[in-house]
Design a protein around this motif. Structure first.
Motif, PDB file in Angstrom:
ATOM      1  N   GLY A   1      94.634 145.379  44.083  1.00 26.60           N
ATOM      2  CA  GLY A   1      94.479 144.072  44.703  1.00 26.60           C
ATOM      3  C   GLY A   1      93.832 143.111  43.760  1.00 26.60           C
ATOM      4  N   SER A   2      93.798 141.858  44.148  1.00 25.04           N
ATOM      5  CA  SER A   2      93.170 140.855  43.316  1.00 25.04           C
ATOM      6  C   SER A   2      92.688 139.717  44.180  1.00 25.04           C
ATOM      7  N   ASP A   3      91.839 138.911  43.594  1.00 25.90           N
ATOM      8  CA  ASP A   3      91.313 137.742  44.281  1.00 25.90           C
ATOM      9  C   ASP A   3      91.465 136.566  43.341  1.00 25.90           C
ATOM     10  N   ALA A   4      92.512 135.774  43.507  1.00 28.26           N
ATOM     11  CA  ALA A   4      92.757 134.641  42.629  1.00 28.26           C
ATOM     12  C   ALA A   4      91.975 133.444  43.132  1.00 28.26           C
ATOM     13  N   GLN A   5      91.169 132.867  42.252  1.00 22.68           N
ATOM     14  CA  GLN A   5      90.349 131.733  42.606  1.00 22.68           C
ATOM     15  C   GLN A   5      90.886 130.473  41.956  1.00 22.68           C
ATOM     16  N   ASP A   6      90.425 129.331  42.445  1.00 22.70           N
ATOM     17  CA  ASP A   6      90.812 128.048  41.877  1.00 22.70           C
ATOM     18  C   ASP A   6      90.352 127.964  40.435  1.00 22.70           C
ATOM     19  N   ASP A   7      91.230 127.562  39.528  1.00 21.01           N
ATOM     20  CA  ASP A   7      90.902 127.527  38.114  1.00 21.01           C
ATOM     21  C   ASP A   7      90.737 126.104  37.597  1.00 21.01           C
ATOM     22  N   ALA A   8      90.360 125.172  38.475  1.00 20.09           N
ATOM     23  CA  ALA A   8      90.297 123.779  38.077  1.00 20.09           C
ATOM     24  C   ALA A   8      89.144 123.495  37.120  1.00 20.09           C
ATOM     25  N   ARG A   9      88.062 124.273  37.179  1.00 16.20           N
ATOM     26  CA  ARG A   9      86.936 123.967  36.314  1.00 16.20           C
ATOM     27  C   ARG A   9      86.173 125.247  36.014  1.00 16.20           C
ATOM     28  N   LEU A  10      85.295 125.166  35.020  1.00 11.91           N
ATOM     29  CA  LEU A  10      84.442 126.284  34.675  1.00 11.91           C
ATOM     30  C   LEU A  10      83.062 126.048  35.278  1.00 11.91           C
ATOM     31  N   THR A  11      82.388 127.123  35.613  1.00 10.74           N
ATOM     32  CA  THR A  11      81.027 127.001  36.119  1.00 10.74           C
ATOM     33  C   THR A  11      80.089 127.727  35.180  1.00 10.74           C
ATOM     34  N   PRO A  12      78.817 127.356  35.172  1.00 11.72           N
ATOM     35  CA  PRO A  12      77.872 127.973  34.232  1.00 11.72           C
ATOM     36  C   PRO A  12      77.384 129.335  34.667  1.00 11.72           C
TER      37      PRO A  12
ATOM     38  N   GLY B   1      84.391 147.607  47.448  1.00  9.21           N
ATOM     39  CA  GLY B   1      83.563 147.080  46.371  1.00  9.21           C
ATOM     40  C   GLY B   1      83.950 145.660  46.008  1.00  9.21           C
ATOM     41  N   HIS B   2      85.264 145.395  46.040  1.00  4.84           N
ATOM     42  CA  HIS B   2      85.749 144.046  45.735  1.00  4.84           C
ATOM     43  C   HIS B   2      85.264 143.049  46.780  1.00  4.84           C
ATOM     44  N   GLN B   3      85.341 143.412  48.052  1.00  5.88           N
ATOM     45  CA  GLN B   3      84.888 142.532  49.125  1.00  5.88           C
ATOM     46  C   GLN B   3      83.386 142.297  49.037  1.00  5.88           C
ATOM     47  N   PHE B   4      82.654 143.361  48.742  1.00  2.17           N
ATOM     48  CA  PHE B   4      81.203 143.245  48.611  1.00  2.17           C
ATOM     49  C   PHE B   4      80.839 142.312  47.458  1.00  2.17           C
ATOM     50  N   LEU B   5      81.505 142.472  46.326  1.00  2.00           N
ATOM     51  CA  LEU B   5      81.218 141.644  45.155  1.00  2.00           C
ATOM     52  C   LEU B   5      81.439 140.171  45.451  1.00  2.00           C
ATOM     53  N   ARG B   6      82.586 139.838  46.069  1.00  4.68           N
ATOM     54  CA  ARG B   6      82.865 138.435  46.355  1.00  4.68           C
ATOM     55  C   ARG B   6      81.847 137.862  47.347  1.00  4.68           C
ATOM     56  N   ALA B   7      81.378 138.709  48.268  1.00  4.42           N
ATOM     57  CA  ALA B   7      80.438 138.241  49.281  1.00  4.42           C
ATOM     58  C   ALA B   7      79.057 137.958  48.701  1.00  4.42           C
ATOM     59  N   THR B   8      78.719 138.556  47.570  1.00  2.96           N
ATOM     60  CA  THR B   8      77.406 138.301  46.974  1.00  2.96           C
ATOM     61  C   THR B   8      77.305 136.882  46.427  1.00  2.96           C
ATOM     62  N   GLY B   9      78.444 136.250  46.138  1.00  4.36           N
ATOM     63  CA  GLY B   9      78.437 134.893  45.619  1.00  4.36           C
ATOM     64  C   GLY B   9      78.000 134.787  44.173  1.00  4.36           C
ATOM     65  N   THR B  10      77.940 135.904  43.449  1.00  6.66           N
ATOM     66  CA  THR B  10      77.482 135.886  42.053  1.00  6.66           C
ATOM     67  C   THR B  10      78.617 135.641  41.062  1.00  6.66           C
ATOM     68  N   VAL B  11      79.849 135.742  41.511  1.00 10.03           N
ATOM     69  CA  VAL B  11      80.988 135.538  40.624  1.00 10.03           C
ATOM     70  C   VAL B  11      81.467 134.095  40.748  1.00 10.03           C
ATOM     71  N   PRO B  12      81.693 133.400  39.628  1.00  6.02           N
ATOM     72  CA  PRO B  12      82.205 132.022  39.709  1.00  6.02           C
ATOM     73  C   PRO B  12      83.482 131.969  40.535  1.00  6.02           C
ATOM     74  N   ARG B  13      83.644 130.920  41.315  1.00  4.16           N
ATOM     75  CA  ARG B  13      84.791 130.815  42.208  1.00  4.16           C
ATOM     76  C   ARG B  13      86.110 130.812  41.436  1.00  4.16           C
ATOM     77  N   ASN B  14      86.101 130.317  40.217  1.00  5.96           N
ATOM     78  CA  ASN B  14      87.349 130.255  39.456  1.00  5.96           C
ATOM     79  C   ASN B  14      87.563 131.478  38.573  1.00  5.96           C
ATOM     80  N   GLN B  15      86.765 132.528  38.784  1.00  4.28           N
ATOM     81  CA  GLN B  15      86.976 133.795  38.092  1.00  4.28           C
ATOM     82  C   GLN B  15      87.623 134.786  39.059  1.00  4.28           C
ATOM     83  N   ALA B  16      88.876 135.112  38.819  1.00  5.59           N
ATOM     84  CA  ALA B  16      89.568 136.078  39.668  1.00  5.59           C
ATOM     85  C   ALA B  16      89.006 137.476  39.434  1.00  5.59           C
ATOM     86  N   THR B  17      89.014 138.286  40.479  1.00  2.00           N
ATOM     87  CA  THR B  17      88.593 139.683  40.366  1.00  2.00           C
ATOM     88  C   THR B  17      89.645 140.572  41.027  1.00  2.00           C
TER      89      THR B  17
END
Length: 370
Positions: free
Chosen positions: A39-50, A146-162
């Motif tokens: 599976g994958s989680d494609a996020q918006d790639d409009a900008r980079l976050t720090p 694990g993928h769902q847990f990771l995305r729920a932590t909010g530590t991954v930039p929204r535009n970084q797919a996992t």
């Protein structure tokens, strides 16, 4: 985005949990999600976050694990373990040896309890994956949980797919090889002042390109339309096609501008036409040491056995000069690569690279041509 993950879900640490001192305890692997579809989680790639995953310090961590409530269950993890989940999610599959080398700076005693804790809680799966040319490798991947847990932590930039889940063995090994390639390229990026890298795998970029291509309708066959679309995605049109790299790294340069580098991992299955297309597309070419067709000993025993990727960037001006002697494009590239590395090759290697005929090869490679 994965079907069962809701963007509104977010979790945070509840309290501190004392760290267990024993790292030799046998852990039970969660087999419930083994063999699942990737599976994958494609996020918006409009900008980079720090935002970046937490870096591992060289000294052994004294950080206690914190409890996270997620979907009726409590998970206890350190922030550095969340960083490990992020690394696995970016590349879908990572070799345990490479994770130890790059994520934990070679500290096996530090990595083992972290990975064991993640596997025990069903957030990570480990599997020995057979390889057609070498011994099986132990690969790690996120589970769906694990993928769902990771995305729920909010530590991954929204535009970084996992991503999560094992794919076919050949694809899984390819994903794992890209992780090592990424770190080799990242050294150069950081040396030049680059920061905040984002990883874009080939199938993510393919999905973006094909989505826009489908919207063109009848115009998708137009060379001008395809060229414009390629430029939109930072790619090039080569012989009527839009070549896609194995890996793209998007980052901020020292001036704060968005930059990118496209990487291609060439394997023994590549032919002259494949390499020619990738070079013309502007990709940086690399090959695993064991896949380089010239004599590996030219690198020395340390280089040949290390598993590191070898740069294969080609000098276009020199290749044109060789072509001026009467060689085809593929023949010229073969001769150039051999000349700058070992100087030795077999007729079979030449034929495999150029897809040529034996009689033609004998005439082409006769001494007077050199």
């Amino acid at each position: 985005m994965s079907r069962d993950y809701l963007p509104s879900e977010s979790i945070g640490p509840r309290d501190t949990v004392p760290e267990r001192t024993s790292s030799n305890r046998q852990t039970d692997r969660s087999d419930g999600l083994r063999g699942q579809a990737p599976g994958s989680d494609a996020q918006d790639d409009a900008r980079l976050t720090p935002e970046r995953a937490p870096r591992i310090e060289s000294e052994r961590s004294v950080e206690s694990r914190k409890a996270y409530e997620f979907r009726g269950r409590t998970y206890t993890v350190r922030s550095c373990e969340i960083g490990t989940l992020t690394e696995l999610g970016k590349f879908r599959a990572v070799s345990s040896e490479d994770l130890e080398e790059f994520r934990y700076h070679g500290d096996k005693d530090r990595m083992r309890p972290d990975v064991a804790n993640l596997i025990r809680q069903g957030l990570v799966a480990e599997k020995s994956v057979p390889h057609s040319d070498t011994a099986p490798r132990r690969l790690l991947t996120l589970t769906k949980k694990g993928h769902q847990f990771l995305r729920a932590t909010g530590t991954v930039p929204r535009n970084q797919a996992t991503h999560y889940g094992f794919t076919k063995p050949r694809e899984a090994h390819h994903d794992a090889d890209l992780y090592r390639l990424y770190h080799k390229a990242l050294e150069d990026i950081e040396r030049q002042g680059g920061k905040n890298p984002l990883v874009v795998l080939d199938f993510e970029l393919k999905r973006r390109v094909f989505h826009d291509l489908a919207k063109l309708g009848p115009e998708k066959h137009s060379a001008d339309s395809k060229r414009e679309l390629a430029e939109k995605h930072g790619l090039q049109l080569v012989r009527g096609k839009i070549p896609l790299p194995d890996l793209r790294i998007e980052y901020e340069d020292r001036d704060g501008n968005i930059a990118r580098v496209d990487l291609e991992l060439a394997t023994e299955h590549y032919r002259g036409s494949n390499l020619t297309e990738k070079v013309r597309a502007g990709f940086s070419l690399y090959a695993r040491a064991q896949d380089v067709f010239w004599t590996p000993s030219c690198y020395g025993p340390e280089r040949a056995d290390s598993g590191d990727s070898v740069a294969m960037n080609l000098n276009g001006e020199q290749i044109e000069r060789i072509k001026g002697l009467g060689y085809t494009d593929a023949e010229a590239r073969f001769i150039y690569i051999v000349a700058i590395h070992s100087g030795y090759f077999t007729q079979r290697q030449f034929l495999n690279f150029t897809q040529g005929h034996p009689r033609k090869a004998i005439k082409c490679l006769c001494p007077e041509n050199f």
